[in-house]
Scaffold this motif. Structure first.
Motif, PDB file in Angstrom:
ATOM      1  N   GLN A   4      12.939  -1.767 -56.725  1.00 21.06           N
ATOM      2  CA  GLN A   4      11.661  -1.551 -57.428  1.00 21.06           C
ATOM      3  C   GLN A   4      11.648  -0.174 -58.091  1.00 21.06           C
ATOM      4  OE1 GLN A   4       7.944  -2.163 -55.440  1.00 21.06           O
ATOM      5  NE2 GLN A   4       8.511  -4.145 -54.583  1.00 21.06           N
ATOM      6  N   ARG A   5      12.135   0.832 -57.356  1.00 20.02           N
ATOM      7  CA  ARG A   5      12.165   2.192 -57.925  1.00 20.02           C
ATOM      8  C   ARG A   5      13.036   2.243 -59.173  1.00 20.02           C
ATOM      9  NH1 ARG A   5      12.512   3.900 -52.406  1.00 20.02           N
ATOM     10  NH2 ARG A   5      10.587   4.956 -51.779  1.00 20.02           N
ATOM     11  N   GLN A   6      14.193   1.592 -59.104  1.00 19.92           N
ATOM     12  CA  GLN A   6      15.108   1.602 -60.262  1.00 19.92           C
ATOM     13  C   GLN A   6      14.462   0.932 -61.476  1.00 19.92           C
ATOM     14  OE1 GLN A   6      17.751   3.516 -60.424  1.00 19.92           O
ATOM     15  NE2 GLN A   6      17.232   4.046 -58.312  1.00 19.92           N
ATOM     16  N   VAL A   7      13.788  -0.188 -61.232  1.00 17.80           N
ATOM     17  CA  VAL A   7      13.108  -0.913 -62.319  1.00 17.80           C
ATOM     18  C   VAL A   7      12.003  -0.039 -62.926  1.00 17.80           C
ATOM     19  CG1 VAL A   7      11.612  -2.903 -62.836  1.00 17.80           C
ATOM     20  CG2 VAL A   7      13.700  -3.218 -61.481  1.00 17.80           C
ATOM     21  N   LEU A   8      11.275   0.676 -62.071  1.00  8.53           N
ATOM     22  CA  LEU A   8      10.212   1.556 -62.582  1.00  8.53           C
ATOM     23  C   LEU A   8      10.805   2.732 -63.366  1.00  8.53           C
ATOM     24  CD1 LEU A   8       7.317   2.456 -62.944  1.00  8.53           C
ATOM     25  CD2 LEU A   8       7.359   3.410 -60.625  1.00  8.53           C
ATOM     26  N   ILE A   9      11.852   3.351 -62.824  1.00  8.08           N
ATOM     27  CA  ILE A   9      12.475   4.494 -63.524  1.00  8.08           C
ATOM     28  C   ILE A   9      12.928   4.077 -64.921  1.00  8.08           C
ATOM     29  CG2 ILE A   9      14.527   6.001 -63.555  1.00  8.08           C
ATOM     30  CD1 ILE A   9      14.188   6.169 -60.427  1.00  8.08           C
ATOM     31  N   LYS A  10      13.562   2.906 -65.012  1.00 11.22           N
ATOM     32  CA  LYS A  10      14.034   2.437 -66.326  1.00 11.22           C
ATOM     33  C   LYS A  10      12.867   2.228 -67.295  1.00 11.22           C
ATOM     34  CE  LYS A  10      18.500   0.259 -65.371  1.00 11.22           C
ATOM     35  NZ  LYS A  10      18.880   0.929 -64.103  1.00 11.22           N
ATOM     36  N   GLN A  11      11.722   1.778 -66.769  1.00  4.96           N
ATOM     37  CA  GLN A  11      10.558   1.543 -67.642  1.00  4.96           C
ATOM     38  C   GLN A  11       9.854   2.857 -68.004  1.00  4.96           C
ATOM     39  OE1 GLN A  11       8.716  -2.657 -67.300  1.00  4.96           O
ATOM     40  NE2 GLN A  11       9.155  -2.083 -65.197  1.00  4.96           N
ATOM     41  N   VAL A  12       9.919   3.854 -67.118  1.00  5.05           N
ATOM     42  CA  VAL A  12       9.405   5.191 -67.465  1.00  5.05           C
ATOM     43  C   VAL A  12      10.248   5.759 -68.611  1.00  5.05           C
ATOM     44  CG1 VAL A  12       9.065   7.567 -66.652  1.00  5.05           C
ATOM     45  CG2 VAL A  12       8.459   5.659 -65.153  1.00  5.05           C
ATOM     46  N   GLU A  13      11.571   5.583 -68.504  1.00  5.55           N
ATOM     47  CA  GLU A  13      12.476   6.070 -69.572  1.00  5.55           C
ATOM     48  C   GLU A  13      12.209   5.341 -70.884  1.00  5.55           C
ATOM     49  OE1 GLU A  13      16.210   5.354 -67.636  1.00  5.55           O
ATOM     50  OE2 GLU A  13      16.136   7.258 -66.517  1.00  5.55           O
ATOM     51  N   LEU A  14      11.986   4.031 -70.784  1.00  6.27           N
ATOM     52  CA  LEU A  14      11.691   3.223 -71.974  1.00  6.27           C
ATOM     53  C   LEU A  14      10.392   3.707 -72.637  1.00  6.27           C
ATOM     54  CD1 LEU A  14      12.106   0.600 -73.716  1.00  6.27           C
ATOM     55  CD2 LEU A  14      10.715  -0.579 -72.005  1.00  6.27           C
ATOM     56  N   ALA A  15       9.363   3.929 -71.823  1.00  6.02           N
ATOM     57  CA  ALA A  15       8.069   4.384 -72.350  1.00  6.02           C
ATOM     58  C   ALA A  15       8.233   5.732 -73.046  1.00  6.02           C
ATOM     59  CB  ALA A  15       7.042   4.492 -71.219  1.00  6.02           C
ATOM     60  N   ARG A  16       9.051   6.598 -72.457  1.00  5.74           N
ATOM     61  CA  ARG A  16       9.262   7.911 -73.070  1.00  5.74           C
ATOM     62  C   ARG A  16       9.948   7.751 -74.430  1.00  5.74           C
ATOM     63  NH1 ARG A  16      12.408  10.277 -69.421  1.00  5.74           N
ATOM     64  NH2 ARG A  16      10.631  10.980 -68.202  1.00  5.74           N
ATOM     65  N   ARG A  17      10.960   6.884 -74.471  1.00  4.01           N
ATOM     66  CA  ARG A  17      11.702   6.679 -75.728  1.00  4.01           C
ATOM     67  C   ARG A  17      10.804   6.094 -76.811  1.00  4.01           C
ATOM     68  NH1 ARG A  17      14.512   2.504 -77.671  1.00  4.01           N
ATOM     69  NH2 ARG A  17      14.666   1.314 -75.748  1.00  4.01           N
ATOM     70  N   LEU A  18       9.896   5.199 -76.407  1.00  4.29           N
ATOM     71  CA  LEU A  18       8.995   4.551 -77.388  1.00  4.29           C
ATOM     72  C   LEU A  18       7.709   5.348 -77.601  1.00  4.29           C
ATOM     73  CD1 LEU A  18       9.322   0.808 -76.250  1.00  4.29           C
ATOM     74  CD2 LEU A  18      10.613   1.995 -78.041  1.00  4.29           C
ATOM     75  N   ASP A  19       7.576   6.462 -76.896  1.00  7.34           N
ATOM     76  CA  ASP A  19       6.369   7.294 -76.948  1.00  7.34           C
ATOM     77  C   ASP A  19       5.116   6.472 -76.626  1.00  7.34           C
ATOM     78  OD1 ASP A  19       4.917   9.627 -77.232  1.00  7.34           O
ATOM     79  OD2 ASP A  19       4.664   9.411 -79.392  1.00  7.34           O
ATOM     80  N   LEU A  20       5.192   5.733 -75.515  1.00  2.00           N
ATOM     81  CA  LEU A  20       4.069   4.912 -75.061  1.00  2.00           C
ATOM     82  C   LEU A  20       3.662   5.320 -73.647  1.00  2.00           C
ATOM     83  CD1 LEU A  20       5.203   1.354 -76.245  1.00  2.00           C
ATOM     84  CD2 LEU A  20       3.243   2.653 -77.127  1.00  2.00           C
ATOM     85  N   PRO A  21       2.374   5.209 -73.323  1.00  2.00           N
ATOM     86  CA  PRO A  21       1.929   5.482 -71.952  1.00  2.00           C
ATOM     87  C   PRO A  21       2.313   4.346 -71.003  1.00  2.00           C
ATOM     88  CG  PRO A  21       0.065   4.943 -73.375  1.00  2.00           C
ATOM     89  CD  PRO A  21       1.280   4.865 -74.227  1.00  2.00           C
ATOM     90  N   LEU A  22       1.985   4.545 -69.717  1.00  5.43           N
ATOM     91  CA  LEU A  22       2.310   3.569 -68.675  1.00  5.43           C
ATOM     92  C   LEU A  22       1.031   3.062 -68.016  1.00  5.43           C
ATOM     93  CD1 LEU A  22       5.138   5.757 -67.215  1.00  5.43           C
ATOM     94  CD2 LEU A  22       5.534   3.422 -68.005  1.00  5.43           C
TER      95      LEU A  22
END
Length: 271
Positions: free
Chosen positions: A124-142
């Motif tokens: 679960q942590r790995q999946v969340l970390i990858k989505q935090v990175e994705l949000a940062r790259r797309l400049d989107l909030p979580l």
């Protein structure tokens, strides 16, 4: 000009129980002067439906796509998320990225019946970390879920440098929530607040850190009764009562907060 209405910062309009009458549900929210519905997804299979709703009710239903820590296999069966689940979702998020207001619903869920083993929590942590990175790259909030995992979720988000974060229906300790407030995170409060343990949280949270949500069809004022976005006012009224302030002030400040945490909402909500 009339004041802007409340924003439902987290709801599941793509849920099967809304399929027969989604137009009536949306119309009821519009007639109640709700300003916008931020609709989240939980798994790749739902993404197209979320995007269809945002096109059908353009300018009112605004979409988030993400992979939830608990995945539904069937209505009777749920399990902890895997990296494979995320991999299936990423191409679709890329496809729709320009239309999104946030990545969500993402997060951690350490409810024992779903994630009792350390391996499940770590995945679960790995999946969340990858989505935090994705949000940062797309400049989107979580748009974040943290059931039975309040502290681990806030700690991970801080470690990963997540800045624009909405924690929905937070069930952790108020003292842990205050660590999120210090990090600049927002907390959305659903109508179930009238029957929940989290009234202490609302007392403690500054209004400047609060948003409104319904989490429809869940977390309504009555247990086991389908919740709807128009019930957002029940949350607003209860917050006003706890804080001893007018409900209009709660709506005005929480809508401004929604625009801060989801900057792209400004393209939809007239302020």
């Amino acid at each position: 000009m009339a004041a802007v209405g409340p924003v439902d910062c987290h709801c599941h309009l793509a849920a099967p129980c809304f399929q027969p009458d989604v137009a009536a549900v949306v119309r009821a929210a519009e007639e109640a002067a709700v300003a916008a519905l931020v609709v989240v997804a939980e798994q790749a299979a739902e993404f197209r439906r979320v995007m269809e709703l945002s096109e059908r009710f353009s300018g009112f239903v605004v979409p988030c796509l993400g992979v939830h820590p608990i995945q539904e296999v069937s209505p009777e069966e749920q399990r902890s998320v895997t990296v494979k689940d995320l991999e299936a979702a990423l191409p679709l998020i890329e496809l729709y990225k320009d239309k999104l207001v946030a990545i969500g619903e993402v997060g951690l869920d350490f409810t024992p019946r779903f994630a009792s083993m350390d391996e499940q929590k770590e995945e679960q942590r790995q999946v969340l970390i990858k989505q935090v990175e994705l949000a940062r790259r797309l400049d989107l909030p979580l748009n974040v879920h943290s059931r039975s995992a309040g502290r681990p979720t806030i700690n991970l988000l801080k470690e990963q440098g997540a800045s624009k974060v909405l924690l929905h229906a937070f069930d952790g300790k108020p003292s842990v929530a205050m660590e999120g407030v210090k990090a600049g995170y927002y907390f959305s409060i659903p109508p179930s607040i009238i029957r929940s343990e989290q009234q202490k949280l609302v007392k403690l949270l500054p209004l400047e850190s609060i948003c409104l949500e319904t989490d429809s069809p869940a977390l309504g004022p009555e247990k086991q009764v389908r919740n709807e976005p128009k019930n957002i006012y029940i949350a607003a009224e209860y917050i006003a009562k706890i804080k001893g302030i007018p409900v209009e002030e709660v709506i005005e400040v929480t809508t401004q907060n929604a625009l801060k945490v989801f900057p792209k909402l400004r393209n939809f909500v007239r302020v």
